[in-house]
Each structure stands twice: as structure tokens, then as C-alpha cells.
Design an enzyme around this catalytic site. Sequence first.
Site, PDB file in Angstrom:
ATOM      1  N   TYR A  86     -70.614  47.594 -35.405  1.00  0.00           N
ATOM      2  CA  TYR A  86     -69.686  46.752 -36.161  1.00  0.00           C
ATOM      3  C   TYR A  86     -69.170  45.574 -35.355  1.00  0.00           C
ATOM      4  CZ  TYR A  86     -68.975  51.288 -38.570  1.00  0.00           C
ATOM      5  OH  TYR A  86     -69.112  52.484 -39.213  1.00  0.00           O
ATOM      6  N   ARG A 109     -59.728  57.932 -39.938  1.00  0.00           N
ATOM      7  CA  ARG A 109     -59.569  57.121 -38.756  1.00  0.00           C
ATOM      8  C   ARG A 109     -58.111  56.958 -38.310  1.00  0.00           C
ATOM      9  NH1 ARG A 109     -62.172  54.067 -35.729  1.00  0.00           N
ATOM     10  NH2 ARG A 109     -61.245  52.252 -34.766  1.00  0.00           N
ATOM     11  N   CYS A 154     -81.462  51.675 -23.029  1.00  0.00           N
ATOM     12  CA  CYS A 154     -82.454  50.622 -22.969  1.00  0.00           C
ATOM     13  C   CYS A 154     -82.450  49.835 -24.265  1.00  0.00           C
ATOM     14  CB  CYS A 154     -83.809  51.293 -22.733  1.00  0.00           C
ATOM     15  SG  CYS A 154     -84.938  50.153 -21.990  1.00  0.00           S
ATOM     16  N   GLU A 155     -81.457  48.967 -24.420  1.00  0.00           N
ATOM     17  CA  GLU A 155     -81.198  48.304 -25.695  1.00  0.00           C
ATOM     18  C   GLU A 155     -80.235  47.175 -25.345  1.00  0.00           C
ATOM     19  OE1 GLU A 155     -82.031  48.082 -29.310  1.00  0.00           O
ATOM     20  OE2 GLU A 155     -82.538  50.139 -28.801  1.00  0.00           O
ATOM     21  N   TYR A 167     -64.859  58.293 -35.292  1.00  0.00           N
ATOM     22  CA  TYR A 167     -66.211  57.735 -35.319  1.00  0.00           C
ATOM     23  C   TYR A 167     -66.740  57.462 -33.916  1.00  0.00           C
ATOM     24  CZ  TYR A 167     -64.779  57.460 -40.086  1.00  0.00           C
ATOM     25  OH  TYR A 167     -64.301  57.803 -41.311  1.00  0.00           O
ATOM     26  N   GLU A 207     -56.417  60.585 -48.305  1.00  0.00           N
ATOM     27  CA  GLU A 207     -57.341  61.278 -47.400  1.00  0.00           C
ATOM     28  C   GLU A 207     -57.713  60.410 -46.211  1.00  0.00           C
ATOM     29  OE1 GLU A 207     -60.549  61.819 -50.496  1.00  0.00           O
ATOM     30  OE2 GLU A 207     -61.325  60.130 -49.358  1.00  0.00           O
TER      31      GLU A 207
END
EC number: 4.1.1.20
Length: 861
Positions: A786, A746, A813-814, A842, A743
Site C-alpha cells: 500500500y 485494525r 530479493c525484490e 495486518y 466490527e
Amino acid sequence: MSNEEAHWIVLKFGGTSVSSLENWKNIVSVIKQRRAEGYRVCMVHSALSGISDKLEELIERAPENETGELVQEVKNRHYELGEALEVPVDELLADDFSELEHMVKGMELIGEASYRVQARLLAMGELMATKLGAAYVRRELGTGAWIDARDCIRTETLKDVSERSLILAAVSATDEDASVRERLDAAGDLVVTQGFIGSDENGKTVVLGRGGSDVSAAYFAAKIGADRLEIWTDVPGLFSANPQTVPSARLLNHLSYKEAQEIATNGAEVLHPRSILPARKHHIPIHVRCTQRPELSGTVISDESSDDAALVKTIAVRKDVVLISMESLGMWQQVGFLAEVFEVFRQYGLSIDLISTSESNVTVSLDPGLNSHFHDVRKLFVEELSGLCRVKVIESVSAVSLLGRRIRTILHQLGGAFEVFEEQKVYLVNQAANDLNFTFVVENEQAERLVRQLHDHIITQSGNQQSFGLTWPELMGEQEKDVRDQQPWWKEKQEQLLDLVERSGTSYVYDTDTLKKYAAMIESIDPVDYRLYAMKANANPEVLRTFRELGFGFECVSIGEVRRVLELFPDIDRGEILFTPNFAPRTEYGEALELGVNLTLDNIYPLREWPALFEDEELFLRIDPGHGHGHHKHVKTGGMHSKFGIPRFEIEEVAERVEELNITVRGLHAHIGSGIKDPYSWKRTAIILHEVAEELGGVDILDLGGGFGIRENETEAHLDVQEVASSLEQFREAHPGYELWVEPGRFLVAVAGVLLTRVTQLKGKGQVKYVGVDTGMNSFIRPALYGARHTIVNLSRLDEPNSQSVNIVGPICESGDKLGIDRLFPHAGEGDVVLVANTGAYGQVMSSNYNLRPPAGEIVI
Ligand code: ASP
Ligand code: MG
């Protein structure tokens, strides 16, 4: 530059390098280049490839008078090369040929060859080859003096060294030697001389041991104070593992002398271990390069250590190591016991390599290179040692070593890699006192697999691009031609993509042709009976439609995903849907059963607490195979610290409850993580599931999960899909009764998707430059989550050269809102289209409205 000021450089060419006209053309052009750079060149070369072996064979066979053919073969090889080089062999080698014949007759007569005769005979290989080589060089370059290395390499008569070693494995001093330098200076600015040979204090011919031409070259470099030592061979440098067994092994761009020493000593046959010290002593850089491909820069060994962060650089293996395990008979703590034991080794001339001790056992390995006589003395040695302790000789084992620097300090990071030892018997673990080497001794048959796995875990997944260069197939242009090696689809469709952004703005774009190509790769895994698409990777309706058309089922992780499939494909057979929830509420299980889709339990809790729900039903069980794999700890889904799957120790209880409730377990499922490049991973999962299936009985389907790794960026290797197929084929032959499912998610969609966004603003804070784009972690969170590295290009300026290193950042804003850090990029302008590659998986599914900035939409082409 006048000759007086010119500096020497030593070029050593190995046996293969000097055996063909093609290579000789390259050799001459290298020499030309070096001379053009202003160097004087001392060329040291080996015998033609295979000739030293033939001469050794002659020595062995002479007593039986079976040498006529061999002598002829040796001569023919020189005739063949001479003809190719168009140099007069008879004229150049007549004396050598007759000396060779003369010596062989002598050996036949006496019935054996003394060490002296052996050395003289072996030296012939280098003497003959260099005469041909020098003649060719002289003709091509109009200059070049042949020098007898025995006049330069004087060897030492060391005390306590056997006569054999003094003559057949001789050593020379590594100090500068003015007389050698003068001799070379006098000969001109290009000399051709022999590797491997020298002369002792009495002027008698000796040799330096097999492979000794590297050592000769290092001696020459040290004695004449060369600026550089170049070792030209038939491989493009030293690698992070043997590229023959680990095709994803990467070239090592740079090594310190110490690292190179460790690698050469532990099995890499590219460089003789004794050739490093002389260079190191005089700070002479060594360049290892490939004669067939002189344009490649190879491996540089020097003391210019670029950084000294802890790092595993190579995984080496030495086969057929012998272990001696010594169990104490109670006298362990006695003073002097070890001394007595080791005295026995000394007596029998056995050299110890690795040692590992416990309360009552000492296990040592014998250095394979230095103990060829072990089998002759084995019986007596063991008898004698048995007087002191209980002795066991363990053979057919291999030493697998992690080599690098400050390995002790990074052992904790190697945790994931050590999982590979779960199924392996480790005979000995040894950590070298110099912290450059960590060695495991395992069975011969396991060694290759272990090296591949360790390499995958430690080097391929490290993402380190500074220390590791290209792979062998990449360097040598031997890549298999599969779709994954074509140029990226978005290059071909550049115009179309730019148009799309013009019309629709910042978007994800998915390429259906590419989806199909990747699907075809999964379909090529023959032993697999059924394929499901793990739709959590990308739930775009058109993408789902493509997989439906291709005959894939759907693996869903939420009732929402199940509903989407049913909405899109109301007629779908419910059996084509597999619902695998994790810690989902009870209602989702009820709904799934009502809908009639396949349902997976991944916890015993529902069986214990909601038994009525499952009575008489068919179920799948997700098993925790007990270990996890993946490119990042967040994507590992097996093992104790993962929240997925039923642990093996609960299977017994599961079996009882299944029986009580009259449940049919149709299938077992496991998924150990994502981004896996180890082709044997699925077979291992199959083996574990099979064990559980046998325990439970009545199981038809083994679902081996997904996790098929893609090449995330240009520095990575491909998953060997064929190897996946053939390993599963083996499983299938052994256990034909099961249906195999996979299955992937990605793997199927990642490469087909790109994120297109536009440049908003530019900023430069000194050296650090920023290219701002109009979407960031709200659309694509993998880099922030990640640390994923995705290829990023300026699609508006694909053909412009990269002129700067930039951070590509979004508008959120990060401070973690970075799509790419330190990327080489062309000069960018406001409005340019920036493409983030491999974002089909993803990407959009993990996007959010954070900061109330709507994420990128989706377009399928
Ligand atoms: N000809 C020698 C050998 O084959 C030395 C060398 O090539 O390095 O061992
Ligand atoms: Mg060699």
C-alpha cells in the site's frame, strides 16, 4: 553595521496582538531580535481589538444621541491597556479623547456623519493605540519614534470610483517612494506607526477599509523597499482549512504569492487580500506569525516556490453567498445577450464572482465582500433582469473552494473525494481560469461537513509532509489528552523489548495494555450495542483471548478463522461469531450453517444457485452502500469497482428470494473500507442500511462495519471518536428500533504491535544510504503493498540524534522490499534493533515464506 547600510523590515501587529501587556512583552522581544539582526524596524499597528467596531457603532448611533456610553467604553479600553503597560494615558491621549468627544457631538448635532468625518473618527482607533504602544516601546527599548502614517501613505484619486470608496476604502501606489524612506530614515531606526489610515491628495484623512492594517504594512514595505514584511496576528499562520471547524487542518509552511492571494481572497481572514500584491511586486517575502507564540515559524509567502507539483493546499469556505440563476427565454444564442445581462449587474453595482453556464442557463455568484448593498437593490435589479430572462435568486449557500496549484491536472486523483457529493445538491461548479481554484456551491448547512470530508480525503490522506505542517492543537499545545497522545508504549518498554529480541530474535511484539486502551475507546461509543473484533487483522490466540475477555464477538472472513475461534473457545455462544465470506466456496456456507454461527451473504448468487442450503435459515446480508472510503484504493470495499456487497439494485430480487425461501434477515452489514477519519462515515452507513432494512422488513441488527482510522504516524490526526458517538446517537434517537453493531480490526490492534528486527548490513550509494535489516516484506508487506508509511526507529539508539536520511530495507530479493524510504535515522550499527511501529494489524497475518525466509514470530506482553 552602520545605520546607512541597515535594511528596513516591516512588522505589523493586529488588534489582538496590541491589546495586552503579555503580548506587548513578546512584541518588544521580537523588535529587539530584529534589531540585533541588524534591521531597522518599522512597526505598523492596528487599533485595540474591537475598537474599530465600536467606532463604527458610534457612527451608526450618533444620530440617535445614544453615544455617551460608547465613548466611555472606548476611553476605558485605552485606560486599561495604558495602566497595564504603565504609560500615562491622560498625558498621551488627552487631545485625542477630546477630539473624539468633539466629533461625536458634531455628529449628534448634524444627525449624520459625512464620509470624511467617518474616516477621521475611525482613524482615531489607530492613532490612540499607537501612541500608547510607542510610549511603551520607548520606555522598554530607550528608542522609538511615533510617526503619523498619514504623512507616508498618500492615497490615489482613482477615476470611476465612488466617493465612499475614495475615503473609506482608499488605495495607495505600490511603487518605491524615496520620500517615505527618507522620512523613516530621518526618524531613526525604530518607528511606530498606524495601520489602516492615510491621507488623500488634499491631505485629508482617509482609511483603507476594514482589516486594512495589513494593507498599510504592505504599502510601507513596498514604499521603503523593506527586506521582509512580517504580519503578526493571533493565529500561527495560514492553514489547510479553518482550524476552528477542521481541527485536523495543517499549517501551510510555504505559499507562493499567487496561492496566498487565492487563499486570502477566498475566505481566510488571516491576511487582507490586498496586502499581497505590493509585496509580490517587489519580491518582499511575507511571514505570517503568531504574537502569542513568537517561537513558531508560521507561514512564509514568497516567490521561492519549492516545487510546482500540482497540489490542493487549502479548502476554504465562504458562507452566505448569493447566486443568481438566469434561465434563457429563447434568445440565448443571440449575439449580445450576455452583454445585456451583465450590463444590468453593472448598473446596480453588483460584482460577479463565479460563473457557470449551460445551454440555457447562466448562474453567477455575487462576491459577498463587495455586494453588501444587494438587499437594498434586489427588487429593482430582479425586475429589470427579468425582462431578459427567467431569474431565480438562491440564498443561504456557501462556496467551498479547493485552492492550490495546477488543480486541473489532478482532478482524477480527487475521485474519492468527490464521492461526498453523492448526497449533496451542488448548485454551481466553477474552475478558475488560473487553475488555482476549484469551487463548489452547496447549501450553508452542508458546507462545514463537506469541508471536513474534502479535507480528510485530500489533505489528511495525502501524507504530504513538506507542504503541510502541524495541526493547530499540536502547535498550540492544546491536544486533547487521550491515550493516543501519550508517548508510544514502546518507548516506555524499551528495555523490555531489547531484552526480548536478545532472547527470541526478530519478532512481532503485542502489548496487551495498549490493546485494552483502544478497546476502551470503541467501548466508549455508547450508541453501539455490540462489538465484534475483525480477527483478520491479527489472529494471534492470546490477542483473541484478550478480546473475548473484554466481551467482544468475532468477525471471521474464512471458515478457517471460524474454526480457530471455536478451537480456542469451545463454549462460545455461536451467536457471538459472525462469518462474512466473500466469493467463498459453497462448502464454507454449509459448514457455517451447521456450526450455527451467524452467516452473512454478500452476493445474490448463493440464493439463486444454492437455494436449498438457505431455506428457513437466519442470515445477515452485506450491502454495498454504493461508495467506498479508505487510505488506499486496495482497501476500499464499497462501490461498483469493489468485489464486496450486494448492490442496492439487487435488493428487490433478494427480497423476493428471501420470501420464497422463508429466510429471516436478522441483520444488515456494510463495511466501506479502512483508515476512515471522517467521524460521520458510520452514521451515513447506518442511514443507508436503515433504508434497506425498511425495504426488507424484519431486520433487527445494523452492523456498521469497521474502518476506524488510527493515527498512522506523527503527522496524522486522530479520528474523533466522540463525534462518531454523538452522530450515531442522533441516528439512534431517530431510529430506536435497531441494534447497532460495529466490527473494528485494525483500530484495536495496530498500535499495540511492533515489529522488532536487527540491522544486518549498511550500504551507501552516494547520497542514497541503506540500512539492511533481517526481515522485510516476508514479515511485513504493507509498505510494499500500500505504500504505507510506518514510523521506524532505531530502538537501540532512541536518544541519539538523527544524523542521516536512509532507506530501511529487508533481505528479500525484490526491489520493493523496503520498510521505510527516506527516513531520518541515527547512525546505525550491525545488530542494532530496529522497531517498525503500528504493525499489530495486518502484519504477521499477511506474512509469507517468500524466498524461503521464515517471517517474524509473535510475542504477547
Ligand atoms: N483597525 C482596523 C479594523 O479593525 C484595521 C485593522 O485592524 O486591520 O478594521
Ligand atoms: Mg486582520
